[in-house]
Enzyme design. Sequence first.
Site, PDB file in Angstrom:
ATOM      1  N   TYR A  34       0.831  -1.207   0.000  1.00 44.28           N
ATOM      2  CA  TYR A  34       0.000   0.000   0.000  1.00 44.28           C
ATOM      3  C   TYR A  34       0.858   1.245   0.000  1.00 44.28           C
ATOM      4  CZ  TYR A  34       0.910   0.969   4.971  1.00 44.28           C
ATOM      5  OH  TYR A  34       1.501   1.279   6.158  1.00 44.28           O
ATOM      6  N   ARG A 101      -8.367 -20.114  -1.579  1.00 38.87           N
ATOM      7  CA  ARG A 101      -7.295 -19.904  -0.611  1.00 38.87           C
ATOM      8  C   ARG A 101      -6.182 -20.945  -0.704  1.00 38.87           C
ATOM      9  NH1 ARG A 101      -5.549 -21.277   4.381  1.00 38.87           N
ATOM     10  NH2 ARG A 101      -4.578 -19.595   5.592  1.00 38.87           N
ATOM     11  N   LYS A 148       6.439  -1.832   1.879  1.00 38.47           N
ATOM     12  CA  LYS A 148       5.256  -1.230   2.531  1.00 38.47           C
ATOM     13  C   LYS A 148       4.089  -2.214   2.403  1.00 38.47           C
ATOM     14  CE  LYS A 148       3.321   3.381   3.243  1.00 38.47           C
ATOM     15  NZ  LYS A 148       3.389   3.318   4.692  1.00 38.47           N
ATOM     16  N   GLU A 181      12.425   2.662  14.204  1.00 45.49           N
ATOM     17  CA  GLU A 181      11.520   3.681  13.654  1.00 45.49           C
ATOM     18  C   GLU A 181      10.261   3.701  14.488  1.00 45.49           C
ATOM     19  OE1 GLU A 181       9.998   2.833   9.685  1.00 45.49           O
ATOM     20  OE2 GLU A 181      10.065   0.678  10.066  1.00 45.49           O
ATOM     21  N   LEU A 205      11.157   1.248   7.048  1.00 44.64           N
ATOM     22  CA  LEU A 205      10.612   1.705   5.778  1.00 44.64           C
ATOM     23  C   LEU A 205      11.379   2.952   5.336  1.00 44.64           C
ATOM     24  CD1 LEU A 205       8.237   1.298   3.713  1.00 44.64           C
ATOM     25  CD2 LEU A 205       7.163   3.226   4.884  1.00 44.64           C
TER      26      LEU A 205
HETATM   27  N1  PDD Z   1       3.156   5.142   7.244  1.00 47.03           N
HETATM   28  N2  PDD Z   1       7.825   3.926   8.789  1.00 47.03           N
HETATM   29  C1  PDD Z   1       6.676   3.236   8.815  1.00 47.03           C
HETATM   30  C2  PDD Z   1       6.663   1.910   9.484  1.00 47.03           C
HETATM   31  C3  PDD Z   1       5.514   3.764   8.228  1.00 47.03           C
HETATM   32  O1  PDD Z   1       4.372   3.051   8.248  1.00 47.03           O
HETATM   33  C4  PDD Z   1       5.569   5.053   7.620  1.00 47.03           C
HETATM   34  C5  PDD Z   1       4.391   5.685   6.967  1.00 47.03           C
HETATM   35  C6  PDD Z   1       6.791   5.741   7.628  1.00 47.03           C
HETATM   36  C7  PDD Z   1       6.946   7.099   6.994  1.00 47.03           C
HETATM   37  O2  PDD Z   1       6.929   7.031   5.607  1.00 47.03           O
HETATM   38  P1  PDD Z   1       6.434   8.237   4.695  1.00 47.03           P
HETATM   39  O3  PDD Z   1       7.216   9.427   5.085  1.00 47.03           O
HETATM   40  O4  PDD Z   1       6.712   7.802   3.312  1.00 47.03           O
HETATM   41  O5  PDD Z   1       4.956   8.419   4.994  1.00 47.03           O
HETATM   42  C8  PDD Z   1       7.895   5.150   8.207  1.00 47.03           C
HETATM   43  C9  PDD Z   1       1.950   5.583   6.556  1.00 47.03           C
HETATM   44  C10 PDD Z   1       1.746   7.050   6.532  1.00 47.03           C
HETATM   45  C11 PDD Z   1       0.767   4.791   7.103  1.00 47.03           C
HETATM   46  O6  PDD Z   1       0.919   3.597   7.202  1.00 47.03           O
HETATM   47  O7  PDD Z   1      -0.276   5.354   7.372  1.00 47.03           O
END
Ligand code: PDD
Length: 297
Positions: A34, A101, A148, A181, A205
């Site tokens: 996503y 499945r 992601k 993170e 990420l």
């Molecule tokens: N999440 N690390 C993780 C684990 C994340 O899920 C996200 C973002 C980030 C920051 O990435 P970016 O700057 O590209 O948004 C870092 C999104 C916003 C979410 O899952 O809603």
Amino acid sequence: METEILYLNGEFMSLAEGLIGVEDRGFQLGDGVYEVIKVMNGRLVWAEDHLERLSRSLVEVRLSEALQDHPLPSVLPELVRRSGVEQGMVYIQVTRGSAPREFVFPHPPCPTVLAYARSRPAPTVETILGGIVLHAVRDQRWARCDIKSTNLLAAVLAKEEAREAGAHEALFMAPDGMVREGGSSNVFAVVDGTLRTHPLDHRILGGITRRRVIEMARDRGYRVEERGFTLDEVLSPAGAGPELFVAATLIDVMPVVRVDGRVVGKGRPGPVTLALLDALRREQALLVGVRPPPALT
Ligand code: PDD
């Protein structure tokens, strides 16, 4: 006026009309990826970077063909226009689709591709200046956090634990005490004027906001080290004015004032954090054609 519009497998429809099969692999197996893109003034912010990361995630999960019939660079602005969202986000999800499945891939492939927009206010000045609290948890995610993936159970549990502890965001810690993170954000420390953040590898990420913050910091003459740090390194040298902040699409740069019971620096947003947030907000305003908000510093 906002209308809930969904782009699903090539067609626009109302969000309520969207039907996903019970055996969609995103639903049953978490077999999908996503993206979340910020919308400001009805325009997408840094969409190319997000779509590039989406392509990379798709390659890594062997779904690289999924978008061949879906021209997202034109679909997404159209989606935002039809939805009437001015300030908020676009959510995009691609799964390996609906099939009886089985763990192994279905043949032929039948991906589900969807996107919708939602209104959501930007963080208020009060929230930013108040700062947020983090709650440290052991990182129990899988070993490919660079993808992601919609497999977000570990983050869901961590963020709920943080909320129940009275914090705003979880902080994923490695077994050796290094900060990885946030639950859904990247984490930066400022120690003696130098920015520190976990290096890009499979443990975090590669955030789009993270990349922009690093570029802006370097442009402004700050030293940036993509090198992990422990909480002790950041929280102990009280005299040196350590700062901590998280960075993500929907919160930009958000100052951290406490981690569990430990106060960060002077317990209020630090000057480097606010200067970087001001720079980020100016860049975004320029991009979407609005007047930059008043400076926080
Ligand atoms: N999440 N690390 C993780 C684990 C994340 O899920 C996200 C973002 C980030 C920051 O990435 P970016 O700057 O590209 O948004 C870092 C999104 C916003 C979410 O899952 O809603």
